[in-house]
Design a protein around this motif. Structure first.
Motif, PDB file in Angstrom:
ATOM      1  N   GLU A   1       0.829  -1.203   0.000  1.00  0.00           N
ATOM      2  CA  GLU A   1       0.000   0.000   0.000  1.00  0.00           C
ATOM      3  C   GLU A   1       0.864   1.256   0.000  1.00  0.00           C
ATOM      4  OE1 GLU A   1      -3.675   2.091   2.489  1.00  0.00           O
ATOM      5  OE2 GLU A   1      -3.105   0.010   2.876  1.00  0.00           O
ATOM      6  N   LEU A   2       1.951   1.230   0.766  1.00  0.00           N
ATOM      7  CA  LEU A   2       2.878   2.357   0.732  1.00  0.00           C
ATOM      8  C   LEU A   2       3.442   2.564  -0.667  1.00  0.00           C
ATOM      9  CD1 LEU A   2       4.966   1.976   4.015  1.00  0.00           C
ATOM     10  CD2 LEU A   2       3.522   3.908   3.402  1.00  0.00           C
ATOM     11  N   ALA A   3       3.794   1.460  -1.319  1.00  0.00           N
ATOM     12  CA  ALA A   3       4.353   1.548  -2.665  1.00  0.00           C
ATOM     13  C   ALA A   3       3.348   2.143  -3.639  1.00  0.00           C
ATOM     14  CB  ALA A   3       4.803   0.162  -3.133  1.00  0.00           C
ATOM     15  N   LEU A   4       2.084   1.742  -3.535  1.00  0.00           N
ATOM     16  CA  LEU A   4       1.057   2.301  -4.411  1.00  0.00           C
ATOM     17  C   LEU A   4       0.818   3.770  -4.107  1.00  0.00           C
ATOM     18  CD1 LEU A   4      -1.556  -0.620  -4.408  1.00  0.00           C
ATOM     19  CD2 LEU A   4      -0.188   0.155  -6.352  1.00  0.00           C
ATOM     20  N   ARG A   5       0.797   4.098  -2.826  1.00  0.00           N
ATOM     21  CA  ARG A   5       0.516   5.471  -2.425  1.00  0.00           C
ATOM     22  C   ARG A   5       1.628   6.426  -2.853  1.00  0.00           C
ATOM     23  NH1 ARG A   5      -3.605   7.483  -2.067  1.00  0.00           N
ATOM     24  NH2 ARG A   5      -4.399   5.829  -0.733  1.00  0.00           N
ATOM     25  N   HIS A   6       2.856   5.966  -2.775  1.00  0.00           N
ATOM     26  CA  HIS A   6       3.994   6.851  -3.043  1.00  0.00           C
ATOM     27  C   HIS A   6       4.698   6.551  -4.358  1.00  0.00           C
ATOM     28  CE1 HIS A   6       3.696   8.763   0.891  1.00  0.00           C
ATOM     29  NE2 HIS A   6       3.411   7.559   1.369  1.00  0.00           N
TER      30      HIS A   6
ATOM     31  N   PRO B   1      14.431 -18.535  -2.489  1.00  0.00           N
ATOM     32  CA  PRO B   1      14.893 -19.075  -3.770  1.00  0.00           C
ATOM     33  C   PRO B   1      14.980 -18.001  -4.851  1.00  0.00           C
ATOM     34  CG  PRO B   1      13.240 -20.511  -2.790  1.00  0.00           C
ATOM     35  CD  PRO B   1      13.274 -19.276  -1.947  1.00  0.00           C
ATOM     36  N   GLY B   2      16.082 -18.041  -5.594  1.00  0.00           N
ATOM     37  CA  GLY B   2      16.261 -17.122  -6.707  1.00  0.00           C
ATOM     38  C   GLY B   2      16.833 -15.771  -6.347  1.00  0.00           C
ATOM     39  N   THR B   3      17.121 -15.531  -5.053  1.00  0.00           N
ATOM     40  CA  THR B   3      17.626 -14.208  -4.665  1.00  0.00           C
ATOM     41  C   THR B   3      19.044 -14.253  -4.105  1.00  0.00           C
ATOM     42  OG1 THR B   3      16.841 -14.216  -2.359  1.00  0.00           O
ATOM     43  CG2 THR B   3      15.254 -13.594  -4.058  1.00  0.00           C
ATOM     44  N   ALA B   4      19.608 -15.438  -3.928  1.00  0.00           N
ATOM     45  CA  ALA B   4      20.905 -15.560  -3.256  1.00  0.00           C
ATOM     46  C   ALA B   4      22.021 -14.835  -3.996  1.00  0.00           C
ATOM     47  CB  ALA B   4      21.268 -17.034  -3.075  1.00  0.00           C
ATOM     48  N   GLN B   5      21.989 -14.851  -5.336  1.00  0.00           N
ATOM     49  CA  GLN B   5      23.072 -14.263  -6.108  1.00  0.00           C
ATOM     50  C   GLN B   5      22.817 -12.806  -6.487  1.00  0.00           C
ATOM     51  OE1 GLN B   5      25.856 -15.978  -6.331  1.00  0.00           O
ATOM     52  NE2 GLN B   5      24.755 -17.593  -5.203  1.00  0.00           N
ATOM     53  N   LEU B   6      21.694 -12.257  -6.053  1.00  0.00           N
ATOM     54  CA  LEU B   6      21.396 -10.862  -6.383  1.00  0.00           C
ATOM     55  C   LEU B   6      22.164  -9.923  -5.466  1.00  0.00           C
ATOM     56  CD1 LEU B   6      17.499 -11.024  -6.756  1.00  0.00           C
ATOM     57  CD2 LEU B   6      19.190 -10.955  -8.596  1.00  0.00           C
ATOM     58  N   PRO B   7      22.597  -8.779  -5.962  1.00  0.00           N
ATOM     59  CA  PRO B   7      23.153  -7.759  -5.067  1.00  0.00           C
ATOM     60  C   PRO B   7      22.004  -6.997  -4.404  1.00  0.00           C
ATOM     61  CG  PRO B   7      23.171  -6.950  -7.310  1.00  0.00           C
ATOM     62  CD  PRO B   7      22.663  -8.376  -7.385  1.00  0.00           C
ATOM     63  N   PRO B   8      22.227  -6.361  -3.269  1.00  0.00           N
ATOM     64  CA  PRO B   8      21.176  -5.519  -2.694  1.00  0.00           C
ATOM     65  C   PRO B   8      20.790  -4.425  -3.692  1.00  0.00           C
ATOM     66  CG  PRO B   8      22.930  -5.897  -1.101  1.00  0.00           C
ATOM     67  CD  PRO B   8      23.442  -6.400  -2.418  1.00  0.00           C
ATOM     68  N   ALA B   9      19.525  -4.350  -4.033  1.00  0.00           N
ATOM     69  CA  ALA B   9      19.070  -3.380  -5.027  1.00  0.00           C
ATOM     70  C   ALA B   9      18.998  -1.981  -4.419  1.00  0.00           C
ATOM     71  CB  ALA B   9      17.703  -3.791  -5.558  1.00  0.00           C
ATOM     72  N   PRO B  10      19.225  -0.944  -5.231  1.00  0.00           N
ATOM     73  CA  PRO B  10      19.112   0.430  -4.719  1.00  0.00           C
ATOM     74  C   PRO B  10      17.725   0.702  -4.152  1.00  0.00           C
ATOM     75  CG  PRO B  10      20.193   0.415  -6.865  1.00  0.00           C
ATOM     76  CD  PRO B  10      19.661  -0.974  -6.643  1.00  0.00           C
ATOM     77  N   CYS B  11      17.688   1.373  -3.029  1.00  0.00           N
ATOM     78  CA  CYS B  11      16.419   1.737  -2.404  1.00  0.00           C
ATOM     79  C   CYS B  11      15.710   2.768  -3.280  1.00  0.00           C
ATOM     80  CB  CYS B  11      16.672   2.320  -1.008  1.00  0.00           C
ATOM     81  SG  CYS B  11      15.171   2.766  -0.103  1.00  0.00           S
ATOM     82  N   PRO B  12      14.444   2.541  -3.631  1.00  0.00           N
ATOM     83  CA  PRO B  12      13.715   3.536  -4.433  1.00  0.00           C
ATOM     84  C   PRO B  12      13.723   4.901  -3.745  1.00  0.00           C
ATOM     85  CG  PRO B  12      12.473   1.492  -4.293  1.00  0.00           C
ATOM     86  CD  PRO B  12      13.621   1.358  -3.327  1.00  0.00           C
ATOM     87  N   PRO B  13      13.970   5.977  -4.492  1.00  0.00           N
ATOM     88  CA  PRO B  13      14.035   7.312  -3.863  1.00  0.00           C
ATOM     89  C   PRO B  13      12.804   7.672  -3.049  1.00  0.00           C
ATOM     90  CG  PRO B  13      14.876   7.404  -6.114  1.00  0.00           C
ATOM     91  CD  PRO B  13      14.302   6.020  -5.927  1.00  0.00           C
ATOM     92  N   ALA B  14      11.618   7.313  -3.540  1.00  0.00           N
ATOM     93  CA  ALA B  14      10.400   7.653  -2.795  1.00  0.00           C
ATOM     94  C   ALA B  14      10.347   6.930  -1.458  1.00  0.00           C
ATOM     95  CB  ALA B  14       9.166   7.314  -3.633  1.00  0.00           C
ATOM     96  N   LEU B  15      10.806   5.684  -1.414  1.00  0.00           N
ATOM     97  CA  LEU B  15      10.865   4.954  -0.155  1.00  0.00           C
ATOM     98  C   LEU B  15      11.934   5.542   0.751  1.00  0.00           C
ATOM     99  CD1 LEU B  15      10.167   2.654   1.761  1.00  0.00           C
ATOM    100  CD2 LEU B  15      11.652   1.154   0.412  1.00  0.00           C
ATOM    101  N   LEU B  16      13.062   5.913   0.169  1.00  0.00           N
ATOM    102  CA  LEU B  16      14.143   6.494   0.967  1.00  0.00           C
ATOM    103  C   LEU B  16      13.677   7.766   1.667  1.00  0.00           C
ATOM    104  CD1 LEU B  16      17.168   6.115   1.659  1.00  0.00           C
ATOM    105  CD2 LEU B  16      17.674   7.640  -0.252  1.00  0.00           C
TER     106      LEU B  16
END
Length: 291
Positions: A116-121, A186-201
């Motif tokens: 809901e936060l993601a939709l709102r912002h 599953p499927g996330t072990a090799q991913l790097p931490p993704a950049p935090c979306p500016p609106a969430l930041l």
């Protein structure tokens, strides 16, 4: 020590060394998820001044012991043969890690609250490392900018959502605790931490303090929140309104300030319908819907 404990410690060390190779600073944790090393100052008389964060040269300062040096990691685990897990320090280079902890123990649907936060912002949570907790929760790993300090918080963003930032740590995957083992989704072990979306930041970082003393009277506090919304520039109007409305409901002023906050938001350019929807969202997030 039981064989199972020795195996858990060996596994925790192996996982911690693997995390350190990726540039993640680590510390050993006990089964209670607390730092395994006790403070070297625990028996010293209380004294004034800031607490020691390792300047004394001895280990036992919690997250401030965190290191990526493999030799140092082995030394810390050698000093804590009871450790069965490891913590990953947040806020440090190269990732400046931000942990979004979606809890399940609060009785709220924290994942739905985040959606809901993601939709709102108007932001989306990118594909990133996801750690599954023994209680059924999830830790989302995000990367922050080097010039921004994200504070730790519990439930401030929304009920059931805790944030681990500077001075905090996340329980690393592979750690064994009293309630079970932390694992990578599953499927996330090799991913790097993704950049935090500016609106969430923007939601995670408190607004800058003004040079004026903080008002204490309820009426003055209401005026301060309205003024905070009135000072919003384009691109931050919705965020400021949501923050002010959350503070208003947390302090029992939500219903009384709803119209004033709506009018202030309209003055900055928000449509009345959007402003009232944002205030209603704040009421839900702070548990005051229908009150």
């Amino acid at each position: 020590m039981a064989t199972t404990d020795r195996q858990a410690t060996a596994l925790a060390l192996a996982h911690a060394l693997s995390a350190a190779e990726r540039g993640l600073a680590v510390i050993p944790l006990s089964r209670t998820k607390l730092p395994a090393l006790r403070s070297p100052h625990r028996d010293e008389p209380a004294r004034g001044g800031p607490p020691c964060h390792g300047a004394c040269g001895r280990p036992g300062h919690g997250v401030y012991d965190a290191t990526t040096d493999p030799g140092r990691v082995r030394t810390l685990f050698a000093a804590t043969p009871w450790a069965t897990g490891y913590g990953i320090a947040c806020g440090l280079p190269p990732y400046h890690l931000i942990g979004v902890d979606l809890d399940t123990k609060s009785g709220t649907d924290s994942a739905a609250a985040l959606r809901e936060l993601a939709l709102r912002h108007l932001f989306t949570i990118p594909e990133t490392v996801v750690v599954l907790t023994p209680s059924g929760g999830r830790h989302l790993w995000l990367s922050g900018p080097p010039d921004t300090v994200v504070p730790n918080s519990a439930g401030r963003l929304a009920p059931g959502i805790d944030i681990r930032g500077a001075g905090g740590y996340l329980v690393g995957p592979g750690s064994r605790t009293e309630h079970g083992v932390y694992t990578v989704a599953p499927g996330t072990a090799q991913l790097p931490p993704a950049p935090c979306p500016p609106a969430l930041l923007r939601l995670l970082v408190p607004p800058p303090r003004t040079s004026h003393p903080a008002p204490t009277a309820p009426g003055d506090q209401g005026h301060g929140l309205v003024h905070f919304v009135l000072c919003a520039h384009e691109g931050q109007r919705n965020t400021r309104l949501f923050w002010a409305a959350c503070r208003a409901y947390e302090n029992g002023l939500g219903p009384a300030l709803a119209d004033a906050l709506t009018e202030a938001a309209r003055t900055t350019g928000l449509a009345e319908r959007e402003a009232r929807a944002t205030i209603a969202s704040a009421a839900r997030m702070t548990g005051h819907q229908g009150r």
